[in-house]
Design a protein around this motif. Structure first.
Motif, PDB file in Angstrom:
ATOM      1  N   SER A  39      10.704  -6.373  -0.290  1.00 14.92           N
ATOM      2  CA  SER A  39      10.554  -5.226   0.766  1.00 14.92           C
ATOM      3  C   SER A  39       9.803  -4.266  -0.039  1.00 14.92           C
ATOM      4  O   SER A  39       9.015  -3.238   0.891  1.00 14.92           O
ATOM      5  N   MET A  40      10.237  -4.047  -1.330  1.00 11.38           N
ATOM      6  CA  MET A  40       9.481  -2.826  -2.022  1.00 11.38           C
ATOM      7  C   MET A  40       8.014  -3.027  -1.884  1.00 11.38           C
ATOM      8  O   MET A  40       7.318  -1.978  -1.920  1.00 11.38           O
ATOM      9  N   ALA A  41       7.568  -4.300  -2.428  1.00 10.56           N
ATOM     10  CA  ALA A  41       6.145  -4.371  -2.620  1.00 10.56           C
ATOM     11  C   ALA A  41       5.268  -4.338  -1.486  1.00 10.56           C
ATOM     12  O   ALA A  41       4.006  -4.107  -1.725  1.00 10.56           O
ATOM     13  N   LYS A  42       5.868  -4.234  -0.176  1.00  8.20           N
ATOM     14  CA  LYS A  42       5.067  -3.827   0.930  1.00  8.20           C
ATOM     15  C   LYS A  42       4.468  -2.389   0.751  1.00  8.20           C
ATOM     16  O   LYS A  42       3.428  -2.143   1.749  1.00  8.20           O
ATOM     17  N   ASN A  43       4.831  -1.747   0.075  1.00  6.79           N
ATOM     18  CA  ASN A  43       4.332  -0.218  -0.187  1.00  6.79           C
ATOM     19  C   ASN A  43       3.626  -0.037  -1.453  1.00  6.79           C
ATOM     20  O   ASN A  43       3.438   1.309  -1.511  1.00  6.79           O
ATOM     21  N   VAL A  44       3.395  -0.746  -2.136  1.00 10.49           N
ATOM     22  CA  VAL A  44       2.618  -0.831  -3.360  1.00 10.49           C
ATOM     23  C   VAL A  44       1.409  -1.285  -3.264  1.00 10.49           C
ATOM     24  O   VAL A  44       1.328  -2.737  -3.340  1.00 10.49           O
ATOM     25  N   ALA A  45       0.184  -0.679  -3.802  1.00  2.00           N
ATOM     26  CA  ALA A  45      -1.035  -1.412  -3.888  1.00  2.00           C
ATOM     27  C   ALA A  45      -1.155  -2.444  -5.127  1.00  2.00           C
ATOM     28  O   ALA A  45      -0.630  -2.060  -6.035  1.00  2.00           O
ATOM     29  N   GLY A  46      -1.704  -3.697  -4.921  1.00  5.09           N
ATOM     30  CA  GLY A  46      -1.982  -4.569  -6.215  1.00  5.09           C
ATOM     31  C   GLY A  46      -1.089  -5.531  -6.406  1.00  5.09           C
ATOM     32  O   GLY A  46      -1.117  -6.138  -7.286  1.00  5.09           O
ATOM     33  N   ILE A  47       0.179  -5.373  -5.667  1.00  3.35           N
ATOM     34  CA  ILE A  47       1.150  -6.454  -5.999  1.00  3.35           C
ATOM     35  C   ILE A  47       1.566  -7.232  -4.702  1.00  3.35           C
ATOM     36  O   ILE A  47       1.395  -6.746  -3.617  1.00  3.35           O
ATOM     37  N   SER A  48       1.687  -8.466  -4.877  1.00  4.80           N
ATOM     38  CA  SER A  48       1.739  -9.564  -3.872  1.00  4.80           C
ATOM     39  C   SER A  48       2.925 -10.295  -4.425  1.00  4.80           C
ATOM     40  O   SER A  48       2.981 -10.808  -5.325  1.00  4.80           O
ATOM     41  N   THR A  82      -2.617 -16.787  -3.775  1.00  2.00           N
ATOM     42  CA  THR A  82      -1.331 -15.988  -3.578  1.00  2.00           C
ATOM     43  C   THR A  82      -1.772 -14.582  -3.087  1.00  2.00           C
ATOM     44  O   THR A  82      -1.046 -13.942  -2.129  1.00  2.00           O
ATOM     45  N   ALA A  83      -2.813 -13.833  -3.885  1.00  2.00           N
ATOM     46  CA  ALA A  83      -3.116 -12.264  -3.508  1.00  2.00           C
ATOM     47  C   ALA A  83      -4.155 -12.316  -2.538  1.00  2.00           C
ATOM     48  O   ALA A  83      -4.951 -12.966  -2.985  1.00  2.00           O
ATOM     49  N   PRO A  84      -4.086 -11.516  -1.631  1.00  4.49           N
ATOM     50  CA  PRO A  84      -5.348 -11.494  -0.517  1.00  4.49           C
ATOM     51  C   PRO A  84      -6.235 -10.727  -1.103  1.00  4.49           C
ATOM     52  O   PRO A  84      -6.240 -10.060  -2.078  1.00  4.49           O
ATOM     53  N   GLY A  85      -7.652 -10.755  -0.639  1.00  8.07           N
ATOM     54  CA  GLY A  85      -8.666  -9.772  -1.033  1.00  8.07           C
ATOM     55  C   GLY A  85      -8.301  -8.646  -0.774  1.00  8.07           C
ATOM     56  O   GLY A  85      -8.874  -7.451  -1.444  1.00  8.07           O
ATOM     57  N   PHE A  86      -7.610  -8.380   0.184  1.00 11.99           N
ATOM     58  CA  PHE A  86      -7.355  -6.773   0.845  1.00 11.99           C
ATOM     59  C   PHE A  86      -6.000  -6.751   1.381  1.00 11.99           C
ATOM     60  O   PHE A  86      -5.580  -7.420   1.953  1.00 11.99           O
ATOM     61  N   GLU A  87      -5.645  -5.908   0.654  1.00 10.47           N
ATOM     62  CA  GLU A  87      -3.905  -5.103   1.106  1.00 10.47           C
ATOM     63  C   GLU A  87      -4.101  -3.522   1.409  1.00 10.47           C
ATOM     64  O   GLU A  87      -4.612  -2.911   0.938  1.00 10.47           O
ATOM     65  N   LEU A  88      -3.239  -3.364   2.340  1.00  4.21           N
ATOM     66  CA  LEU A  88      -3.070  -1.741   2.671  1.00  4.21           C
ATOM     67  C   LEU A  88      -1.759  -1.635   3.345  1.00  4.21           C
ATOM     68  O   LEU A  88      -1.196  -2.414   3.944  1.00  4.21           O
ATOM     69  N   ALA A  89      -1.234  -0.658   2.888  1.00  2.00           N
ATOM     70  CA  ALA A  89       0.129   0.120   3.237  1.00  2.00           C
ATOM     71  C   ALA A  89      -0.045   1.418   3.473  1.00  2.00           C
ATOM     72  O   ALA A  89      -0.598   2.152   2.697  1.00  2.00           O
ATOM     73  N   ALA A  90       0.411   1.864   4.913  1.00  2.00           N
ATOM     74  CA  ALA A  90       0.508   3.338   5.039  1.00  2.00           C
ATOM     75  C   ALA A  90       1.751   3.700   5.638  1.00  2.00           C
ATOM     76  O   ALA A  90       2.619   2.950   6.135  1.00  2.00           O
ATOM     77  N   SER A  91       2.384   4.959   5.378  1.00  2.00           N
ATOM     78  CA  SER A  91       3.534   5.383   5.723  1.00  2.00           C
ATOM     79  C   SER A  91       3.531   6.838   6.224  1.00  2.00           C
ATOM     80  O   SER A  91       2.729   7.411   5.632  1.00  2.00           O
ATOM     81  N   VAL A  92       4.091   7.133   7.111  1.00  2.00           N
ATOM     82  CA  VAL A  92       4.035   8.601   7.762  1.00  2.00           C
ATOM     83  C   VAL A  92       5.579   9.138   7.901  1.00  2.00           C
ATOM     84  O   VAL A  92       6.298   8.324   8.320  1.00  2.00           O
ATOM     85  N   THR A  93       6.006  10.054   7.628  1.00  6.00           N
ATOM     86  CA  THR A  93       7.256  10.640   7.625  1.00  6.00           C
ATOM     87  C   THR A  93       7.471  12.205   8.233  1.00  6.00           C
ATOM     88  O   THR A  93       6.494  13.143   7.541  1.00  6.00           O
ATOM     89  N   TYR A  94       7.918  12.463   9.392  1.00  5.52           N
ATOM     90  CA  TYR A  94       8.002  13.695   9.921  1.00  5.52           C
ATOM     91  C   TYR A  94       9.646  13.947   9.949  1.00  5.52           C
ATOM     92  O   TYR A  94      10.355  13.443  10.389  1.00  5.52           O
ATOM     93  N   TYR A  95       9.847  15.235   9.521  1.00  4.90           N
ATOM     94  CA  TYR A  95      11.015  15.944   9.410  1.00  4.90           C
ATOM     95  C   TYR A  95      11.066  17.103  10.456  1.00  4.90           C
ATOM     96  O   TYR A  95      10.191  17.816  10.837  1.00  4.90           O
ATOM     97  N   PHE A  96      12.503  17.080  11.128  1.00  3.89           N
ATOM     98  CA  PHE A  96      12.714  18.038  12.108  1.00  3.89           C
ATOM     99  C   PHE A  96      13.962  18.434  12.185  1.00  3.89           C
ATOM    100  O   PHE A  96      14.847  17.784  11.833  1.00  3.89           O
ATOM    101  N   PRO A  97      14.227  19.881  12.379  1.00  4.14           N
ATOM    102  CA  PRO A  97      15.818  20.170  12.474  1.00  4.14           C
ATOM    103  C   PRO A  97      16.521  19.739  13.690  1.00  4.14           C
ATOM    104  O   PRO A  97      16.023  19.281  14.648  1.00  4.14           O
ATOM    105  N   VAL A  98      17.884  19.462  13.395  1.00  3.34           N
ATOM    106  CA  VAL A  98      18.716  18.873  14.461  1.00  3.34           C
ATOM    107  C   VAL A  98      20.040  19.909  14.548  1.00  3.34           C
ATOM    108  O   VAL A  98      20.558  19.837  13.586  1.00  3.34           O
TER     109      VAL A  98
END
Length: 798
Positions: free
Chosen positions: A74-83, A665-681
């Motif tokens: 599950s960690m590897a899904k967010n890191v480039a170059g590792i499959s 095993t390793a694909p020619g192209f991999e991409l992972a993107a994440s976005v986090t938005y913080y807000f007061p509650v």
């Protein structure tokens, strides 16, 4: 046997209670715009991530928790170059930068890993079985891309992964407890309870404890011969913990013993069967069966058990501010048992090849794979600095004692009265017992000695030169014993392979200014060769000349990688953003390629003389607003064979791939993107919404999957369920690209962190690896990912 559905509901209830308890308002966790610097020890010295003069990624505890990553896959899904190639629980294999020969399976114990995996300072990687450890209370996970042979040795041919745990400290009593619960679409429930505690026992002694228990929900249904269905057969449990004690009798001396233990117990595998010899729609005399999504066909229960224990001792002594001595001693004990339903495989032999009656070929055929390993390592190193020079030098020794055995025990086989002369009569042999049709026993020992060193020198206030090398000396001794009617008897056949050499590394780092650093390097890694297991000659088809093609490949050579790399690490927006990019070309010599030996039901390793992997990887992280974070990582890799993989038998043929074929095993192209938005509650809490996206391109499980333009053809056996409606079954051996979206919505403050999460929100079914028996003639399947999963997580820290 645990009632997983019932206990899963209990875990859900526990997490809901924790989540409701989180309503007590405490302090608000303020967000800042400046990106926190991350300290890493990728060069066995502490430095910031941006200062490391080669490509490194680091997932901190906060990022792991924010993304919901709990283990390596599950960690590897967010890191480039590792499959990660998922081959079932606890059997995933790691590739970095596309340098991979593909699937390594259980009956290839002589093959070494291509990526080294470390827990703190101790090596824990083992080919076939990358430890599937839980990341709770992990300080960070470092991914070192490219060969790391200089400082980390043979297992780090294409890179190194390091799990860095949180260490005991004297800051006071602290801890955490976390509950998670989830439910899987068209599957069962799962959940976990995890906790850690740090306690200073005095001003010189502190301890840190971690304990976790996790139940995995199942989502694969197994059709049975009587028409019934066993639901969610891939349920299981992972439990374990860590205990570390810090003794610090003086400011100069620290002594840290640590114990890590984990047990995985799975009831089945995440395999979806596409074709099964005993359950297919092409029969006219057996029930015609069409297997659907997340379905498999079995006659007996499959299982996976993995007991892992690590004991290590780290001693550090600072002679002064410029010189320190570090000793790392470790002992690893591991036992793995895999039970597979090999009834289809056995039926393809007894019923398909030999034409026996259903009373023979329908007998239950469990295949037991047992692996036990004991690993002892010792590293002693000095490190220091003197003005513009920093250096590290050391010695390393390891001793691996590993025992692998395999047994195909078909109870009642002799009593079923097979008619073919190759099958009739006594099945007992010199080692094989009655009805044990295949027996193997392979104890072996691998000894390694190494001397290493690396020097960093500041040529100017902006330019640094790094020069390092490692001398290594290996010797592996194996004793082969094979018996049973499916193989030629070989008893106590001793073989020895050895190797020695030098792995160098040269790096240049140049700072254009405070925000832009350029680096270039040449480095080398290696992987030890070995001996192949003998060919299963009695199963080889004479019409295909399989014995003549595959019968003369006794051993395989060391694999080496020479890596050329340039890169840049940049900061921008006044410290609110980083952008790192690397371009590399790796020349691979004697790539170790797994080959299925035709009809012989054997797997062998061949060497491809030349191959390469070239590509670009980039990582962008920025905080354009104090309450908005954005991350992007991507890699493009062209990894190909530069020569044919040819047989060495009396009949020459291309057996494992041709010049120009992609590495698997390793694909020619991999991409992972994440976005986090913080807000007061409610003015006292911080809310957050996180979304991650992963795109993984097409790829193959093995190089040889590209033969015949990637189209697999299974031969259907008329004697099994015939007459048949067709003679062959065709399937595509290239795995499709896939996209995964994960969502997380929660609130947190100084003590609480509670979130609702959705993994695989679009319910994408991804093919993770191909799983075939007897070249597809017995069975064709895929390991698949978990369907949409909805859950709740609540964590309390103090």
């Amino acid at each position: 046997m645990i009632n997983k559905r019932r206990s899963g509901h209990a875990l859900i209830g526990a997490s809901v209670v924790m989540g409701l308890a989180a309503g007590a308002p405490l302090s608000h966790a303020e967000s800042t715009r400046t990106i926190e610097e991350v300290l890493v020890t990728a060069r066995k010295q502490s430095e910031t991530l941006q200062d490391v003069p080669f490509s490194v990624a680091a997932m901190t505890e906060g990022k792991l928790q924010q993304s919901g990553a709990t283990d390596l896959e599950s960690m590897a899904k967010n890191v480039a170059g590792i499959s990660i190639q998922n081959l079932g629980p606890g059997q995933s294999q790691v590739a970095i930068r596309g340098i991979s020969a593909g699937q390594i399976v259980r009956d290839q114990p002589g093959v070494k890993e291509q990526v080294g995996v470390y827990m703190d300072e101790s090596v824990i990687s083992m080919s076939l079985f990358t430890p599937d450890l839980d990341f709770y209370d992990m300080n960070r996970v470092e991914v070192l891309r490219g060969p790391q042979g200089t400082l980390f040795g043979s297992g780090s041919l294409s890179g190194t992964i390091r799990y860095i745990t949180q260490q005991p400290n004297f800051d006071g009593v602290s801890g955490s407890i976390q509950g998670d619960a989830e439910t899987i679409s068209h599957g069962s429930d799962g959940g976990s309870v995890k906790a850690h505690l740090n306690v200073p026992l005095s001003d010189k002694v502190a301890l840190r404890m971690v304990r976790y228990y996790q139940e995995f929900g199942g989502f694969i249904d197994a059709l049975q011969p009587d028409g019934s269905v066993n639901e969610d057969v891939n349920e299981g449990v992972r439990e374990g913990g860590r205990l570390a004690v810090l003794f610090q009798p003086s400011d100069a001396l620290s002594i840290t013993p640590k114990v890590v233990f984990q047990k995985i117990d799975m009831d089945g595998f995440n395999r979806e069967d596409d074709y099964h010899l005993l359950a297919n729609p092409y029969t006219t005399t057996r029930p015609a069966i069409t297997l659907g999504d997340y379905e498999q066909y079995t006659q007996l229960e499959e299982s996976f058990e993995d007991d892992f224990a690590l004991f290590d001792l780290t001693v550090n002594y600072d002679f002064n501010d410029q010189l320190s001595l570090t000793s790392v001693s470790s002992y690893t004990d591991r036992d793995v048992l895999v039970v597979r339903d090999a009834t289809a495989l056995n039926s393809s032999i007894t019923g398909g090849s030999y034409g026996e009656a259903p009373s023979v070929y329908l007998l239950d055929a469990p295949l037991y794979d047992r692996t036990s390993a004991e690993v002892l390592t010792q590293e002693l190193r000095l490190s220091g600095f003197d003005g513009p020079m920093q250096w590290v030098a050391g010695v390393f020794y390891s001793e691996v004692e590993r025992h692998y055995s395999q047994s195909l025990l078909v109870d009642g086989f002799e009593a079923s009265n097979p008619q073919h002369p190759d099958l009739s009569g006594s099945t007992a042999g010199q080692r094989a017992s009655t009805d044990e049709l295949y027996y193997s026993d392979i104890p072996y020992q691998l000894d390694q000695y190494a001397i290493f060193g690396e020097v960093s020198y500041d040529l100017t206030d902006k330019t640094m030169l790094v020069v390092g090398a490692r001398y290594f000396d290996y010797e592996e001794t194996r004793v082969l014993s094979f018996d049973g009617i499916y193989t030629a008897a070989i008893i106590d056949d001793r073989s020895v392979v050895s190797s020695n050499g030098v792995s160098p590394r040269v790096i240049v780092r140049h700072a254009l200014n405070d925000d832009v650093m350029l680096n270039a390097q040449v480095s080398q890694g290696f992987r030890l060769g070995g001996n192949n297991d003998p060919l299963n000659v009695p199963l080889c088809s004479s019409t295909n000349n399989d014995e003549q093609i595959y019968g003369n490949n006794r051993d395989f050579d060391d694999e080496t990688v020479t890596n050329y790399e340039v890169g840049a690490k940049t900061n921008f927006m006044g410290g609110a953003g980083t952008f790192n990019v690397s371009a590399f070309h790796a020349q691979i010599k004697d790539l170790q390629v797994t080959v299925d030996a035709g009809s012989c039901s054997s797997r062998l390793i061949y060497n491809a003389d030349e191959a390469h992997s070239s590509g670009v990887e980039m990582e962008l992280f920025m905080r354009p607003l104090s309450n908005l974070e954005f991350g992007l990582s991507a890699s493009f890799v062209e990894a190909e064979l530069d020569s044919d993989v040819e047989s060495e038998g009396s009949v020459l043929a291309v057996v494992g791939g041709q010049d120009g074929d992609d590495l698997p095993t390793a694909p020619g192209f991999e991409l992972a993107a994440s976005v986090t938005y913080y807000f007061p509650v409610f003015n006292t809490w911080e809310g957050f919404a996180n979304a991650t996206y992963q795109n993984v391109g097409e790829r193959y499980t093995k190089i040889s999957d590209q033969n015949n333009n990637g189209q697999g053809v299974a031969t259907l056996y008329p004697n099994v369920g015939g007459p048949l409606t067709q003679a062959t079954y065709g399937y595509d051996r290239e795995m499709d690209s896939y996209e995964i979206v994960n969502l997380r919505l929660g609130v947190r403050n100084e003590n609480w962190d509670t979130a609702l999460f959705v993994r695989n929100a679009t319910n994408e079914k991804a093919e993770l690896s191909i799983d075939t028996e007897r070249g597809g003639n017995a069975r064709v399947g895929h390991h698949v990912n978990q369907p949409r999963t909805i859950g709740l997580s609540a964590r309390y820290s103090f």
